[in-house]
Structure formats: C-alpha cells, structure tokens
Design a protein around this motif. Structure first.
Motif, PDB file in Angstrom:
ATOM      1  N   GLY A  24      13.446   4.197   0.315  1.00 46.97           N
ATOM      2  CA  GLY A  24      12.808   4.937  -0.771  1.00 46.97           C
ATOM      3  C   GLY A  24      11.469   4.336  -1.184  1.00 46.97           C
ATOM      4  N   GLU A  25      11.391   3.001  -1.227  1.00 51.60           N
ATOM      5  CA  GLU A  25      10.136   2.351  -1.601  1.00 51.60           C
ATOM      6  C   GLU A  25       9.049   2.655  -0.572  1.00 51.60           C
ATOM      7  OE1 GLU A  25      13.089   0.701  -1.215  1.00 51.60           O
ATOM      8  OE2 GLU A  25      13.377  -0.718  -2.872  1.00 51.60           O
ATOM      9  N   ALA A  26       9.396   2.583   0.714  1.00 46.31           N
ATOM     10  CA  ALA A  26       8.425   2.887   1.770  1.00 46.31           C
ATOM     11  C   ALA A  26       8.012   4.355   1.701  1.00 46.31           C
ATOM     12  CB  ALA A  26       9.001   2.550   3.139  1.00 46.31           C
ATOM     13  N   ASP A  27       8.949   5.238   1.392  1.00 48.01           N
ATOM     14  CA  ASP A  27       8.609   6.658   1.233  1.00 48.01           C
ATOM     15  C   ASP A  27       7.588   6.845   0.114  1.00 48.01           C
ATOM     16  OD1 ASP A  27      10.475   7.272   3.215  1.00 48.01           O
ATOM     17  OD2 ASP A  27      11.975   8.040   1.804  1.00 48.01           O
ATOM     18  N   LEU A  28       7.805   6.169  -1.010  1.00 46.45           N
ATOM     19  CA  LEU A  28       6.884   6.281  -2.139  1.00 46.45           C
ATOM     20  C   LEU A  28       5.501   5.768  -1.746  1.00 46.45           C
ATOM     21  CD1 LEU A  28       6.167   6.845  -5.104  1.00 46.45           C
ATOM     22  CD2 LEU A  28       7.019   4.550  -5.636  1.00 46.45           C
ATOM     23  N   VAL A  29       5.441   4.596  -1.140  1.00 46.90           N
ATOM     24  CA  VAL A  29       4.156   4.021  -0.731  1.00 46.90           C
ATOM     25  C   VAL A  29       3.443   4.962   0.238  1.00 46.90           C
ATOM     26  CG1 VAL A  29       3.084   2.141   0.580  1.00 46.90           C
ATOM     27  CG2 VAL A  29       4.799   1.630  -1.180  1.00 46.90           C
ATOM     28  N   ALA A  30       4.145   5.470   1.229  1.00 49.48           N
ATOM     29  CA  ALA A  30       3.547   6.381   2.196  1.00 49.48           C
ATOM     30  C   ALA A  30       3.056   7.655   1.509  1.00 49.48           C
ATOM     31  CB  ALA A  30       4.547   6.715   3.299  1.00 49.48           C
ATOM     32  N   GLY A  31       3.810   8.133   0.530  1.00 50.84           N
ATOM     33  CA  GLY A  31       3.391   9.316  -0.207  1.00 50.84           C
ATOM     34  C   GLY A  31       2.125   9.081  -1.018  1.00 50.84           C
ATOM     35  N   LEU A  32       1.983   7.891  -1.551  1.00 51.18           N
ATOM     36  CA  LEU A  32       0.790   7.553  -2.332  1.00 51.18           C
ATOM     37  C   LEU A  32      -0.429   7.322  -1.442  1.00 51.18           C
ATOM     38  CD1 LEU A  32       2.432   5.124  -4.917  1.00 51.18           C
ATOM     39  CD2 LEU A  32       1.470   7.391  -5.413  1.00 51.18           C
ATOM     40  N   LEU A  33      -0.218   6.730  -0.268  1.00 46.78           N
ATOM     41  CA  LEU A  33      -1.326   6.387   0.618  1.00 46.78           C
ATOM     42  C   LEU A  33      -1.713   7.505   1.572  1.00 46.78           C
ATOM     43  CD1 LEU A  33      -0.475   2.720   1.659  1.00 46.78           C
ATOM     44  CD2 LEU A  33      -2.371   3.492   0.226  1.00 46.78           C
ATOM     45  N   GLY A  34      -0.763   8.336   1.940  1.00 46.37           N
ATOM     46  CA  GLY A  34      -1.019   9.300   2.997  1.00 46.37           C
ATOM     47  C   GLY A  34      -0.863   8.629   4.347  1.00 46.37           C
ATOM     48  N   ASP A  35      -1.434   9.250   5.356  1.00 42.05           N
ATOM     49  CA  ASP A  35      -1.288   8.736   6.716  1.00 42.05           C
ATOM     50  C   ASP A  35      -2.044   7.425   6.902  1.00 42.05           C
ATOM     51  OD1 ASP A  35       0.258  10.900   7.480  1.00 42.05           O
ATOM     52  OD2 ASP A  35      -1.484  12.090   8.096  1.00 42.05           O
ATOM     53  N   PRO A  36      -1.491   6.534   7.763  1.00 48.66           N
ATOM     54  CA  PRO A  36      -2.205   5.301   8.088  1.00 48.66           C
ATOM     55  C   PRO A  36      -3.546   5.654   8.747  1.00 48.66           C
ATOM     56  CG  PRO A  36       0.050   5.255   8.928  1.00 48.66           C
ATOM     57  CD  PRO A  36      -0.212   6.643   8.428  1.00 48.66           C
ATOM     58  N   PRO A  37      -4.520   4.780   8.764  1.00 48.34           N
ATOM     59  CA  PRO A  37      -4.388   3.365   8.461  1.00 48.34           C
ATOM     60  C   PRO A  37      -4.582   3.070   6.980  1.00 48.34           C
ATOM     61  CG  PRO A  37      -6.579   3.768   9.291  1.00 48.34           C
ATOM     62  CD  PRO A  37      -5.857   5.097   9.313  1.00 48.34           C
ATOM     63  N   ALA A  38      -3.950   2.049   6.539  1.00 49.48           N
ATOM     64  CA  ALA A  38      -4.118   1.493   5.198  1.00 49.48           C
ATOM     65  C   ALA A  38      -3.503   0.103   5.219  1.00 49.48           C
ATOM     66  CB  ALA A  38      -3.440   2.370   4.147  1.00 49.48           C
ATOM     67  N   ALA A  39      -4.033  -0.777   4.372  1.00 54.24           N
ATOM     68  CA  ALA A  39      -3.530  -2.144   4.291  1.00 54.24           C
ATOM     69  C   ALA A  39      -2.643  -2.272   3.061  1.00 54.24           C
ATOM     70  CB  ALA A  39      -4.686  -3.134   4.219  1.00 54.24           C
ATOM     71  N   VAL A  40      -1.440  -2.833   3.257  1.00 48.35           N
ATOM     72  CA  VAL A  40      -0.452  -2.945   2.184  1.00 48.35           C
ATOM     73  C   VAL A  40       0.017  -4.399   2.076  1.00 48.35           C
ATOM     74  CG1 VAL A  40       1.821  -2.202   1.360  1.00 48.35           C
ATOM     75  CG2 VAL A  40       0.354  -0.582   2.579  1.00 48.35           C
ATOM     76  N   LEU A  41       0.090  -4.886   0.841  1.00 46.83           N
ATOM     77  CA  LEU A  41       0.698  -6.181   0.566  1.00 46.83           C
ATOM     78  C   LEU A  41       2.054  -5.933  -0.076  1.00 46.83           C
ATOM     79  CD1 LEU A  41       0.566  -9.296   0.363  1.00 46.83           C
ATOM     80  CD2 LEU A  41      -0.416  -8.975  -1.935  1.00 46.83           C
ATOM     81  N   ASP A  42       3.106  -6.456   0.547  1.00 44.60           N
ATOM     82  CA  ASP A  42       4.451  -6.396  -0.017  1.00 44.60           C
ATOM     83  C   ASP A  42       4.651  -7.707  -0.778  1.00 44.60           C
ATOM     84  OD1 ASP A  42       7.111  -6.085  -0.666  1.00 44.60           O
ATOM     85  OD2 ASP A  42       7.809  -5.840   1.390  1.00 44.60           O
ATOM     86  N   ALA A  43       4.450  -7.637  -2.093  1.00 41.82           N
ATOM     87  CA  ALA A  43       4.496  -8.814  -2.968  1.00 41.82           C
ATOM     88  C   ALA A  43       5.935  -9.074  -3.387  1.00 41.82           C
ATOM     89  CB  ALA A  43       3.612  -8.592  -4.182  1.00 41.82           C
ATOM     90  N   GLY A  44       6.437 -10.257  -3.049  1.00 40.42           N
ATOM     91  CA  GLY A  44       7.846 -10.541  -3.284  1.00 40.42           C
ATOM     92  C   GLY A  44       8.679  -9.833  -2.241  1.00 40.42           C
ATOM     93  N   CYS A  45       8.265  -9.957  -0.986  1.00 49.12           N
ATOM     94  CA  CYS A  45       8.816  -9.154   0.117  1.00 49.12           C
ATOM     95  C   CYS A  45      10.246  -9.488   0.487  1.00 49.12           C
ATOM     96  CB  CYS A  45       7.931  -9.288   1.344  1.00 49.12           C
ATOM     97  SG  CYS A  45       7.898 -10.958   2.055  1.00 49.12           S
ATOM     98  N   GLY A  46      10.775 -10.605   0.024  1.00 56.72           N
ATOM     99  CA  GLY A  46      12.138 -10.961   0.400  1.00 56.72           C
ATOM    100  C   GLY A  46      12.280 -11.068   1.896  1.00 56.72           C
ATOM    101  N   THR A  47      13.266 -10.393   2.452  1.00 56.92           N
ATOM    102  CA  THR A  47      13.525 -10.457   3.894  1.00 56.92           C
ATOM    103  C   THR A  47      12.747  -9.410   4.687  1.00 56.92           C
ATOM    104  OG1 THR A  47      15.460  -9.016   3.737  1.00 56.92           O
ATOM    105  CG2 THR A  47      15.836 -11.410   3.494  1.00 56.92           C
ATOM    106  N   GLY A  48      11.815  -8.733   4.023  1.00 58.90           N
ATOM    107  CA  GLY A  48      10.896  -7.852   4.727  1.00 58.90           C
ATOM    108  C   GLY A  48      11.296  -6.413   4.887  1.00 58.90           C
ATOM    109  N   ARG A  49      12.334  -5.977   4.205  1.00 60.40           N
ATOM    110  CA  ARG A  49      12.826  -4.607   4.389  1.00 60.40           C
ATOM    111  C   ARG A  49      11.715  -3.576   4.205  1.00 60.40           C
ATOM    112  NH1 ARG A  49      14.549  -1.076   0.672  1.00 60.40           N
ATOM    113  NH2 ARG A  49      14.580  -2.698  -0.920  1.00 60.40           N
ATOM    114  N   VAL A  50      10.956  -3.657   3.126  1.00 60.40           N
ATOM    115  CA  VAL A  50       9.908  -2.669   2.845  1.00 60.40           C
ATOM    116  C   VAL A  50       8.725  -2.874   3.787  1.00 60.40           C
ATOM    117  CG1 VAL A  50       8.314  -1.790   1.089  1.00 60.40           C
ATOM    118  CG2 VAL A  50      10.660  -2.412   0.452  1.00 60.40           C
TER     119      VAL A  50
END
Length: 181
Positions: A24-50
């Motif tokens: 769901g988080e990746a869906d939201l980010v993709a919806g906000l950014l549109g199609d790649p390319p775009a640079a994303v920082l996953d802050a507090g990424c944990g084990t990298g799921r997002v």
C-alpha cells in the motif's frame, strides 16, 4: 529490545500469508510520483519492504535506517540497492536530490524523543524543490499532527494532503517542499 530484521520480516510474511496486502505504501508513492524515473528516499526503511518494491517498479530508491540488523536483511534481499546506516536526525544525505521521501509505518514516533525537528529538517533538505515528504504515523501524545505540521512548516514544507484511518489515531501526511531551503 527491538526486533531483528528476520523477526520483522517474519511478521510481514505471516500478514501476507493471511491474505494481507504488503504494498500500500508503494502504491501511494507511485500514485503521487507517477511513472518512473524518480528518486525516492525510504527513511526508516527497516528491512526494505517499501524500498525494494519501489525499485522493482523502476524508481531510483535509497533506504536509510539506524538498525544494522534491519539493513542486513534489506541488503540480503536487494544487494543492488543503496542502503545507508544512519540516524535520520544527523545522517549526511545529498541536498535537493530526492523527488520524494517516505517515512512509512510509524517512523516518526519511533524516533528518539526530542529529535523530531532535526529529522524533519534533514529530510526536507534532501527533497528537491516541489518534491514531497510523505509520513504515516499514529498520532497522539508523542507527536500530534499540529506539531508535525509546525515542524514541517519550519523546514520549508507545506501540507498538501492528509488521510486519516478509522478512529482517527493514524494519519498519512503529504508535504511539499517550497522554494525556500
């Protein structure tokens, strides 16, 4: 004691096995950014799921976390991605580089108390003008939406959207970086 990376991943594996949807988080980010390319920082990424899911979708993704065991798990799953061990309040991150910073899954309330302002300022600094900072967290005594908005405004971010979950104790906020640093 914090969970180790493998324990954290096991929780999400159980959730998925029970029919839960993990992206769901990746869906939201993709919806906000549109199609790649775009640079994303996953802050507090944990084990990298997002971060891993965003990279799979074609975004240039970097993950940062303060817990070495979490990053060990992330690196094992996606060694080709850039993983940074660092504290969000003080990590040296590139200025104006990312199109979007995402702090998913309560990152903002897992911070060391008193560092919230430094974290928001550091994350805002990394976002390109017009870029977005997206944070989802349980609101309440540790961090209210009013305080988060004030910290964001002080860092040059303007609220553009917010969604709250049933019961109103969890919200996802989207702030945009304006022209000022």
């Amino acid at each position: 004691m914090p969970l180790r990376g493998d324990e954290y991943d096991a929780r999400f594996a159980r959730f998925e096995a029970e029919g839960g949807y993990l992206h769901g988080e990746a869906d939201l980010v993709a919806g906000l950014l549109g199609d790649p390319p775009a640079a994303v920082l996953d802050a507090g990424c944990g084990t990298g799921r997002v971060a891993i899911e965003l990279a799979r979708r074609g975004y240039d993704t970097v993950g940062i976390d303060v817990e070495p065991s979490m990053l060990d798990s992330a690196r094992a799953k996606a060694p080709e991605l850039r993983w940074i061990l660092g504290d969000l309040s003080s990590a040296e991150l590139p200025d104006h580089h990312f199109d979007l910073v995402v702090a998913a899954g309560n990152v903002m309330i897992f911070l060391e108390l008193g560092t919230e302002s430094a974290v928001v300022a550091n994350l805002a600094r990394t976002v390109a003008t017009g870029g977005l900072v997206v944070a989802g967290f349980q609101v309440g005594r540790q961090l209210t939406l009013e305080r988060y908005d004030a910290l964001s405004a002080a860092a040059g971010l303007e609220l553009v959207d917010r969604w709250a979950y049933v019961g109103g104790d969890y919200a996802v906020s989207v702030h945009r970086r304006g022209d000022r640093p």
